[in-house]
Design a protein around this motif. Structure first.
Motif, PDB file in Angstrom:
ATOM      1  N   TYR A  63     -22.517  22.187 -18.135  1.00 53.26           N
ATOM      2  CA  TYR A  63     -23.807  22.513 -17.525  1.00 53.26           C
ATOM      3  C   TYR A  63     -23.630  23.571 -16.435  1.00 53.26           C
ATOM      4  O   TYR A  63     -24.360  24.572 -16.382  1.00 53.26           O
ATOM      5  CB  TYR A  63     -24.454  21.250 -16.944  1.00 53.26           C
ATOM      6  N   LYS A  64     -22.624  23.373 -15.587  1.00 51.45           N
ATOM      7  CA  LYS A  64     -22.363  24.307 -14.482  1.00 51.45           C
ATOM      8  C   LYS A  64     -21.965  25.693 -15.027  1.00 51.45           C
ATOM      9  O   LYS A  64     -22.418  26.727 -14.529  1.00 51.45           O
ATOM     10  CB  LYS A  64     -21.245  23.747 -13.597  1.00 51.45           C
ATOM     11  N   ASP A 101     -20.904  16.791   5.086  1.00 51.83           N
ATOM     12  CA  ASP A 101     -19.880  16.870   6.130  1.00 51.83           C
ATOM     13  C   ASP A 101     -18.624  16.102   5.712  1.00 51.83           C
ATOM     14  O   ASP A 101     -18.570  15.512   4.632  1.00 51.83           O
ATOM     15  CB  ASP A 101     -20.432  16.372   7.471  1.00 51.83           C
ATOM     16  N   MET A 102     -17.616  16.118   6.581  1.00 50.76           N
ATOM     17  CA  MET A 102     -16.310  15.549   6.238  1.00 50.76           C
ATOM     18  C   MET A 102     -16.361  14.027   6.038  1.00 50.76           C
ATOM     19  O   MET A 102     -15.671  13.494   5.177  1.00 50.76           O
ATOM     20  CB  MET A 102     -15.286  15.907   7.314  1.00 50.76           C
ATOM     21  N   VAL A 103     -17.177  13.331   6.853  1.00 52.20           N
ATOM     22  CA  VAL A 103     -17.253  11.866   6.725  1.00 52.20           C
ATOM     23  C   VAL A 103     -17.872  11.488   5.382  1.00 52.20           C
ATOM     24  O   VAL A 103     -17.376  10.594   4.678  1.00 52.20           O
ATOM     25  CB  VAL A 103     -18.063  11.258   7.904  1.00 52.20           C
ATOM     26  N   PHE A 116     -20.214  20.446  -8.042  1.00 56.64           N
ATOM     27  CA  PHE A 116     -21.590  19.934  -7.985  1.00 56.64           C
ATOM     28  C   PHE A 116     -22.146  20.020  -6.558  1.00 56.64           C
ATOM     29  O   PHE A 116     -23.324  20.294  -6.354  1.00 56.64           O
ATOM     30  CB  PHE A 116     -21.604  18.482  -8.481  1.00 56.64           C
ATOM     31  N   LEU A 117     -21.280  19.820  -5.562  1.00 57.36           N
ATOM     32  CA  LEU A 117     -21.712  19.843  -4.155  1.00 57.36           C
ATOM     33  C   LEU A 117     -21.770  21.272  -3.582  1.00 57.36           C
ATOM     34  O   LEU A 117     -22.027  21.461  -2.396  1.00 57.36           O
ATOM     35  CB  LEU A 117     -20.766  18.992  -3.303  1.00 57.36           C
ATOM     36  N   SER A 142      -9.477  15.211 -11.520  1.00 52.00           N
ATOM     37  CA  SER A 142     -10.331  15.505 -12.677  1.00 52.00           C
ATOM     38  C   SER A 142     -11.773  15.121 -12.363  1.00 52.00           C
ATOM     39  O   SER A 142     -12.714  15.686 -12.904  1.00 52.00           O
ATOM     40  CB  SER A 142      -9.881  14.711 -13.901  1.00 52.00           C
ATOM     41  N   ILE A 143     -11.934  14.127 -11.509  1.00 58.54           N
ATOM     42  CA  ILE A 143     -13.273  13.705 -11.087  1.00 58.54           C
ATOM     43  C   ILE A 143     -13.698  14.520  -9.865  1.00 58.54           C
ATOM     44  O   ILE A 143     -14.845  14.939  -9.741  1.00 58.54           O
ATOM     45  CB  ILE A 143     -13.280  12.192 -10.772  1.00 58.54           C
ATOM     46  N   LEU A 144     -12.740  14.754  -8.977  1.00 59.75           N
ATOM     47  CA  LEU A 144     -13.046  15.440  -7.705  1.00 59.75           C
ATOM     48  C   LEU A 144     -13.505  16.884  -7.886  1.00 59.75           C
ATOM     49  O   LEU A 144     -14.460  17.315  -7.239  1.00 59.75           O
ATOM     50  CB  LEU A 144     -11.790  15.468  -6.841  1.00 59.75           C
ATOM     51  N   VAL A 145     -12.824  17.628  -8.741  1.00 59.65           N
ATOM     52  CA  VAL A 145     -13.155  19.061  -8.875  1.00 59.65           C
ATOM     53  C   VAL A 145     -14.596  19.258  -9.357  1.00 59.65           C
ATOM     54  O   VAL A 145     -15.359  19.988  -8.718  1.00 59.65           O
ATOM     55  CB  VAL A 145     -12.117  19.801  -9.764  1.00 59.65           C
TER      56      VAL A 145
END
Lengths: 130, 276
Positions: free
Chosen positions: B270-271, B3-5, B35-36, B27-30
């Motif tokens: 991997y993805k 969720d958003m929190v 992954f999520l 670069s870390i977020l994407v």
């Protein structure tokens, strides 16, 4: 000898840009934070959604801005507030680029007036034509 | 799906590390969003929008402290914004599968930075080229870690501009700041000191991200429920990162950079392979 007048702590342009950046970011974060709280109030959950209504889309940024402020196409205060936060965020770098154009013009630094003008034109065209 | 929190809490440390390393956060977020379970094009678009907040937050303090070179940033901004518009347009048209491998390959180029720059280099003795001299791009700042003033000159401005066009292209295409690539260009071609490179890079990323975001707005890839928490979390992290940067030694920053980039490359490959 190296002239470093443009990098001294607290020069007018740097302080001005710093204020624009800080206030733009704070305003957008407050709006997005408030939007998240309103989202919970309106929808009863905070789930990340893939529904069509959660995606922003418009022919160009300026139409999008008009729609947001006067179009009335947004359903609910939560999405409107979050969207306004995103708009303020997008306008923050745009605002300091425009501010830099005016600053270099005022300082009669025509080389950097042209450099910053070119950057602002690229950004304006990008916002207007996509 | 989270969720958003939870997303907001996860993105706070991401913003902090992004500001410290000059990676810019996305670069870390994407890879994290992929992954999520977020579709890669959506992750890229939202990453691009949220880094406006990350970079503007940290750039505000860097600019005020006089570390970032505003003139260099403006000059290079011409090249990065043009590159970002082209890159974002390419992403909307190609297969998502390619983006995993492009992402990993682009991250790998960031190792050039740690190989080619001396670990504790704090001064620059490069002789300015005619364009840098004409535009008066040289500068100086007070380094708190070394307790002395560092003056520097700028070299190869046009070649650096070409490198920054490529950085903008990659940034727009992958939804990242391309901070590592920008820093590499600034350190190795323009001969800027590491801290000036990192901070000026943060400053330029805002312009680059704005150009790319306009393309993603047109394409309908910007998800409000992702962008809101991402922007809030990464900016809070970047705020603290901006205050820590000038107190850390360059060697510490490089070790952190190496570890994070290695992990992200492995994750994206991997993805990509598992999606074949």
């Amino acid at each position: 000898m190296i002239s470093s007048h443009q990098n001294q702590k607290g020069s007018k342009l740097e302080v001005g840009i710093s204020y624009v950046l800080a206030s733009g970011v704070v305003a957008s974060l407050v709006l997005m934070g408030a939007g998240i709280l309103l989202f919970y109030w309106e929808f009863g959950n905070l789930a990340i959604s893939e529904k069509k209504g959660m995606f922003l889309q418009e022919k160009n940024f300026f139409y999008f801005l008009y729609d947001l402020l006067w179009g009335g196409n947004f359903h609910g205060k939560a999405l409107w507030t979050m969207t306004l936060g995103i708009v303020v965020l997008i306008l923050t770098p745009y605002a300091w680029v425009v501010m830099s154009v005016l600053y270099f013009l005022k300082e009669k630094d025509f080389k950097f007036f042209l450099v910053t003008l070119l950057v602002s034109l690229i950004l304006t065209l990008s916002l207007a034509t996509h | 799906m989270i969720d958003m929190v939870s997303l907001l809490l996860i993105t706070v440390p991401v913003g902090l590390v992004g500001a410290l390393t000059g990676l810019g956060g996305a670069s870390i977020l994407v890879p994290l969003l992929v992954f999520l379970g977020i579709p890669v094009k959506e992750a890229i678009a939202c990453g691009m929008a949220s880094i406006i907040a990350t970079c503007s937050g940290s750039a505000a303090s860097y600019v005020r402290e006089g570390i970032a070179n505003v003139r260099v940033a403006m000059f290079l901004g011409i090249f990065t914004t043009a590159g970002a518009i082209l890159g974002a347009t390419i992403t909307t048209k190609i297969s998502p599968l390619l983006l995993y491998f492009f992402f990993a390959a682009f991250l790998a180029t960031s190792f050039l930075r740690s190989k080619r720059t001396p670990p504790e280099s704090t001064t620059s003795s490069a002789w300015p080229d005619p364009v840098s001299r004409w535009l008066n791009l040289q500068g100086g700042y007070f380094d708190e870690a070394y307790q002395r003033r560092i003056d520097y000159r700028v070299n190869h401005a046009l070649l650096g501009g070409g490198g920054m066009f490529l950085a903008g292209l990659a940034a727009g295409m992958l939804g990242i700041g391309a901070g590592a690539f920008k820093v590499t260009v600034q350190e190795n071609i323009l001969k800027l000191p590491p801290k000036v490179s990192s901070t000026t890079s943060n400053f330029i990323i805002g312009m680059t991200a704005l150009a790319g975001t306009s393309v993603y707005l047109y394409s309908g890839l910007l998800n409000l429920t992702l962008m809101g928490p991402m922007a809030v979390g990464t900016t809070i992290g970047a705020f603290f990162g901006g205050r820590m940067l000038n107190k850390l030694r360059n060697r510490t920053l490089r070790a952190l950079f190496f570890l994070i980039v290695s992990f992200l490359i492995v994750q994206m490959i991997y993805k990509g392979v598992s999606s074949l």
